[in-house]
Design a protein around this motif. Structure first.
Motif, mmCIF file in Angstrom:
data_model
loop_
_atom_site.group_PDB
_atom_site.id
_atom_site.type_symbol
_atom_site.label_atom_id
_atom_site.label_comp_id
_atom_site.label_asym_id
_atom_site.label_seq_id
_atom_site.Cartn_x
_atom_site.Cartn_y
_atom_site.Cartn_z
ATOM 1 N N HIS A 167 -5.308 54.402 -3.666
ATOM 2 C CA HIS A 167 -3.926 53.947 -3.550
ATOM 3 C C HIS A 167 -3.040 55.097 -3.071
ATOM 4 N N ALA A 168 -1.898 54.749 -2.532
ATOM 5 C CA ALA A 168 -0.901 55.735 -2.109
ATOM 6 C C ALA A 168 0.460 55.066 -2.131
ATOM 7 N N GLY A 169 1.505 55.895 -2.354
ATOM 8 C CA GLY A 169 2.845 55.326 -2.413
ATOM 9 C C GLY A 169 3.923 56.360 -2.177
ATOM 10 N N SER A 170 5.178 55.887 -2.057
ATOM 11 C CA SER A 170 6.300 56.784 -1.796
ATOM 12 C C SER A 170 7.602 56.047 -2.086
ATOM 13 N N ASN A 171 8.662 56.824 -2.307
ATOM 14 C CA ASN A 171 10.011 56.252 -2.336
ATOM 15 C C ASN A 171 10.760 56.538 -1.034
ATOM 16 N N PHE A 172 10.086 57.266 -0.123
ATOM 17 C CA PHE A 172 10.582 57.569 1.216
ATOM 18 C C PHE A 172 11.815 58.477 1.206
ATOM 19 N N GLN A 564 18.009 49.360 -24.631
ATOM 20 C CA GLN A 564 19.302 49.899 -25.042
ATOM 21 C C GLN A 564 19.088 50.725 -26.300
ATOM 22 N N ARG A 565 19.501 51.997 -26.267
ATOM 23 C CA ARG A 565 19.307 52.901 -27.389
ATOM 24 C C ARG A 565 20.545 52.944 -28.273
ATOM 25 N N ILE A 566 20.418 53.645 -29.397
ATOM 26 C CA ILE A 566 21.543 53.788 -30.313
ATOM 27 C C ILE A 566 22.732 54.397 -29.594
ATOM 28 N N THR A 567 22.451 55.387 -28.749
ATOM 29 C CA THR A 567 23.484 55.971 -27.901
ATOM 30 C C THR A 567 22.992 55.994 -26.463
ATOM 31 N N GLY A 568 23.915 56.070 -25.529
ATOM 32 C CA GLY A 568 23.544 56.132 -24.125
ATOM 33 C C GLY A 568 23.588 54.766 -23.472
ATOM 34 N N PRO A 569 23.554 54.745 -22.149
ATOM 35 C CA PRO A 569 23.647 53.477 -21.415
ATOM 36 C C PRO A 569 22.359 52.671 -21.504
ATOM 37 N N SER A 570 22.494 51.361 -21.411
ATOM 38 C CA SER A 570 21.332 50.476 -21.342
ATOM 39 C C SER A 570 20.874 50.366 -19.888
ATOM 40 N N TYR A 571 19.669 49.842 -19.681
ATOM 41 C CA TYR A 571 19.175 49.703 -18.310
ATOM 42 C C TYR A 571 18.099 48.627 -18.224
ATOM 43 N N TRP A 572 18.043 47.989 -17.057
ATOM 44 C CA TRP A 572 16.997 47.034 -16.699
ATOM 45 C C TRP A 572 16.101 47.681 -15.648
ATOM 46 N N ILE A 573 14.782 47.511 -15.820
ATOM 47 C CA ILE A 573 13.812 47.965 -14.822
ATOM 48 C C ILE A 573 12.961 46.763 -14.434
ATOM 49 N N ASN A 574 12.793 46.560 -13.135
ATOM 50 C CA ASN A 574 12.043 45.398 -12.628
ATOM 51 C C ASN A 574 10.946 45.880 -11.680
ATOM 52 N N ASP A 575 9.741 45.372 -11.866
ATOM 53 C CA ASP A 575 8.585 45.750 -11.065
ATOM 54 C C ASP A 575 7.842 44.480 -10.629
ATOM 55 N N PHE A 576 7.005 44.620 -9.582
ATOM 56 C CA PHE A 576 6.110 43.500 -9.268
ATOM 57 C C PHE A 576 4.835 44.014 -8.625
ATOM 58 N N ARG A 577 3.818 43.158 -8.657
ATOM 59 C CA ARG A 577 2.547 43.417 -7.966
ATOM 60 C C ARG A 577 2.105 42.140 -7.258
ATOM 61 N N LEU A 578 1.723 42.290 -5.992
ATOM 62 C CA LEU A 578 1.073 41.241 -5.212
ATOM 63 C C LEU A 578 -0.365 41.662 -4.969
ATOM 64 N N ALA A 591 5.586 47.408 -6.373
ATOM 65 C CA ALA A 591 6.953 47.905 -6.222
ATOM 66 C C ALA A 591 7.495 48.135 -7.625
ATOM 67 N N GLN A 592 7.875 49.370 -7.917
ATOM 68 C CA GLN A 592 8.404 49.723 -9.232
ATOM 69 C C GLN A 592 9.885 50.082 -9.105
ATOM 70 N N ASN A 593 10.649 49.639 -10.118
ATOM 71 C CA ASN A 593 12.099 49.836 -10.111
ATOM 72 C C ASN A 593 12.698 49.288 -8.816
ATOM 73 N N ILE A 594 12.455 48.013 -8.554
ATOM 74 C CA ILE A 594 12.777 47.425 -7.251
ATOM 75 C C ILE A 594 14.285 47.353 -6.994
ATOM 76 N N PHE A 595 15.116 47.371 -8.048
ATOM 77 C CA PHE A 595 16.563 47.358 -7.858
ATOM 78 C C PHE A 595 17.158 48.760 -7.895
ATOM 79 N N TRP A 611 10.037 52.637 -5.897
ATOM 80 C CA TRP A 611 8.786 53.241 -5.416
ATOM 81 C C TRP A 611 7.830 52.137 -4.972
ATOM 82 N N PHE A 612 7.220 52.309 -3.790
ATOM 83 C CA PHE A 612 6.284 51.332 -3.248
ATOM 84 C C PHE A 612 4.891 51.954 -3.161
ATOM 85 N N SER A 613 3.871 51.147 -3.447
ATOM 86 C CA SER A 613 2.489 51.626 -3.378
ATOM 87 C C SER A 613 1.602 50.541 -2.763
#
Length: 621
Positions: A167-172, A564-578, A591-595, A611-613
């Motif tokens: 496998h190989a990948g990059s965020n370019f 979402q932690r006790i302190t700090g910002p919350s976040y959504w992470i979305n990935d997929f595989r075909l 594709a990881q962290n697609i947004f 990141w795409f692989s």
């Protein structure tokens, strides 16, 4: 929250659609969990236990154990580096030192620091499943299982064959601050199996390399794992394993930001184990085990800029022997066992230290009533530094109907301070404290399980108290952080986990996993400090969701994580595989962290952007 509602809508829609397909039912395999000799189908478990099976592992856009575990609900996988280069793991609001990791039942305890606990020589192609046990588990797994345990089960070969994956990948993006080259990662996994009637041998290897995703986050990782299974006769078998991994990575901001911008760390781990199973009679089974772990950690604060200054070197050895036996009585099953563990460290800034640990456990499982199952026992521990301690526990289940089961458990456990907690001398950053005491946990939990055809639903509520909680604190900004017992950590938690799978037709399958965890943590009797490292870092809300669809040999999986932690910002992470399989070949796109979310899991260390692989796999196993 829009993505959460979207995931929930997809889940409910899948349920409604499946209810219209009453004639299509997927048979759920009942995986058997091995708990120190007790073999229990997961549907009959009295505790909050779930698995990541090999089918799900193949679908997920992950190429390391660390990446797999980030999709597990209740697990807080906090990465410092990309693609599993370095990560801490905890369960249900605990710290990274309070979870025990096992490999085929053999405990992986790093006496220097749990930062290295996931430095494992296990390519993911060698994994059969990952078992996640939530809550104190000393009665089953001994010390350090304060908030839970993660047991990685490797594949047992059934036929000869080979495997190859590249496998190989990059965020370019380009490394503007460093070489100016485009960021990338690449790697391969190779495996081979020889399976005979009375013996099976497997050998897996993997190599991954990357120039990182920001300045000085490059890594190079090599893994090697051998396993041999020998069936002497119908009543006796022997299993042997050996693994080695070397992991070198840039540690920019990992431990002492911003001064450690050029830091480099190399961690090498060797594991060896031999265990056997002897059926002495139709009632009595004996399971002895020997294991060894060696770890070498070489940290260079100034990296290659000044390789002879600011160097910390640590080598640890751990020898363990265990004997477990189970005896079937007329009314239940009795388990007895003992373990002896010896640990030592030779370190440039921790010193030379050694300690021994001896443990004895017993448990008894029976049906008090036709629908009431009870499992009770205790773990008696002696440590050369902390003397005798006992940790009892009990779990029970009551089958309300064929589909509904009520479960409950009360558990206790202990976490022995690491050699870093006790003796570290790394001024001006961090120092240990030889007077720090072990952490002790008490947890009670109640829950409900529902299993009907292709729908499973599990929900639990728990209360946990951890006394003598260990944190690194300081009173004034000019002092180093020092390990201290800061008080009691009280956590109340609720979690719910569901899975629904159905067939659209003979060639099409659809599967949805949706889980949510809520944690309410607070400290009591807390010492007054200016700053601490771990008290405010636990999760408060967590959502994990996967939706996958398969048509013939084509499959697609979409995964969503919300933290979402006790302190700090919350976040959504979305990935997929075909992925598309053609005969023995499979081509996949990840594709990881697609947004392209910007997020942090530890301190101010930003994690990789989109990141795409691309990968190709060949399998004849």
């Amino acid at each position: 929250m829009k993505r959460f509602y979207f995931a929930l809508l997809m889940f409910l829609s899948a349920n409604l659609f499946a209810q219209q397909k009453q004639d299509t039912v997927i048979k759920i395999d009942d995986v058997v969990i091995n708990e120190n000799g007790f073999k229990t189908p997961i549907s009959k478990q009295n505790r909050n236990v779930y698995i990541i099976d090999k089918e799900m592992i193949a679908k997920l856009p992950a190429r390391s154990i660390q990446e797999l575990l980030q999709y597990a609900n209740g697990i807080d996988l906090r990465q410092r580096g990309p693609f599993g280069a370095q990560a801490d793991i905890s369960i249900d609001g605990g710290s990274f030192e309070q979870t025990v990791v096992l490999l085929n039942g053999t405990k992986i305890i790093d006496s220097q620091t749990a930062h290295n606990m996931l430095n494992l020589p296990i390519p993911i192609e060698a994994i059969e499943r990952i078992e996640v046990i939530r809550g104190p588990a000393a009665r089953i797994y001994g010390i350090n299982s304060l908030t839970g345990a993660i047991n990685i089960i490797t594949k047992k070969p059934t036929k000869s064959g080979v495997l190859a994956d590249v496998h190989a990948g990059s965020n370019f993006d380009k490394n503007i601050e460093g070489s100016g080259k485009t960021f990338y990662n690449a790697g391969f996994q190779l495996g081979g199996v020889i399976s005979k009637a009375k013996q099976q041998h497997s050998l897996f290897g993997a190599h991954d390399k990357s120039n990182g995703y920001r300045f000085n986050t490059q890594f190079e990782n090599t893994k090697l794992l051998y396993q041999g299974n020998f069936q002497l006769d119908e009543l006796n078998e022997i299993n042997a394993s050996f693994g080695y991994t070397k992991n070198e990575f840039g540690a920019n901001g990992f431990y002492a930001a911003p001064g450690d911008k050029n830091s480099i760390e190399t961690v090498q781990t060797t594991l060896a184990a031999i265990q056997s199973k002897h059926i002495l009679s139709n009632r009595w089974t004996l399971l002895p085990r020997l294991s060894y772990r060696y770890n070498f950690d070489n940290y260079r604060y100034f990296g290659n800029v000044n390789p002879n200054a600011g160097v910390s070197k640590h080598s640890t050895n751990s020898f363990a022997t265990e004997v477990t036996s189970t005896y079937r009585t007329n009314n239940g099953e009795l388990g007895l066992g003992a373990e002896v563990r010896s640990e030592d460290i030779n370190s440039s800034n921790i010193g030379n230290h050694r300690r021994e640990n001896v443990g004895f456990f017993t448990q008894y499982r029976t049906n008090l009533l036709e629908k009431l199952n009870v499992n009770a026992g205790a773990y008696l521990n002696y440590n050369s530094s902390y003397k005798w301690q006992i940790y009892p526990g009990i779990d029970a289940s009551y089958a309300l109907t064929d589909e509904f089961k009520f479960i409950g458990s009360i558990g206790t456990s202990q976490r022995i301070p690491s050699f870093t907690d006790l003796y570290l001398n790394q001024r001006p950053g961090n120092i240990g404290n030889p007077d720090v005491k072990p952490e002790n946990a008490f947890q009670s939990e109640v829950g409900l399980k529902f299993l009907k055809k292709n729908l499973t639903l599990n929900s639990s509520f728990f209360y946990r108290s951890i006394d003598n909680f260990i944190d690194y604190t300081r009173l004034v900004a000019t002092e180093p952080f020092q390990a201290n017992n800061v008080g009691s950590m009280i956590t109340k938690g609720f979690n719910i986990r569901s899975n629904y799978g159905f067939e659209i037709n003979e060639d099409s399958k659809f599967n949805v996993n949706l889980a949510y965890s809520y944690l309410d943590s607070m400290f009591k009797n807390m010492a007054q400090v200016l700053a601490s490292k771990y008290q405010l870092s636990a999760l408060k809300h967590q959502v994990t969701n996967t939706v996958d669809f398969k048509y013939h040999n084509f499959s697609v999986l979409f995964a969503t994580r919300f933290n979402q932690r006790i302190t700090g910002p919350s976040y959504w992470i979305n990935d997929f595989r075909l992925s598309q399989s053609i005969n023995k070949f499979t081509v996949y796109v990840d594709a990881q962290n697609i947004f392209d979310t910007q997020y942090f899991e530890i301190g101010a260390i930003p994690l990789p952007s989109r990141w795409f692989s691309l990968g190709v796999k060949f399998v004849t196993l």
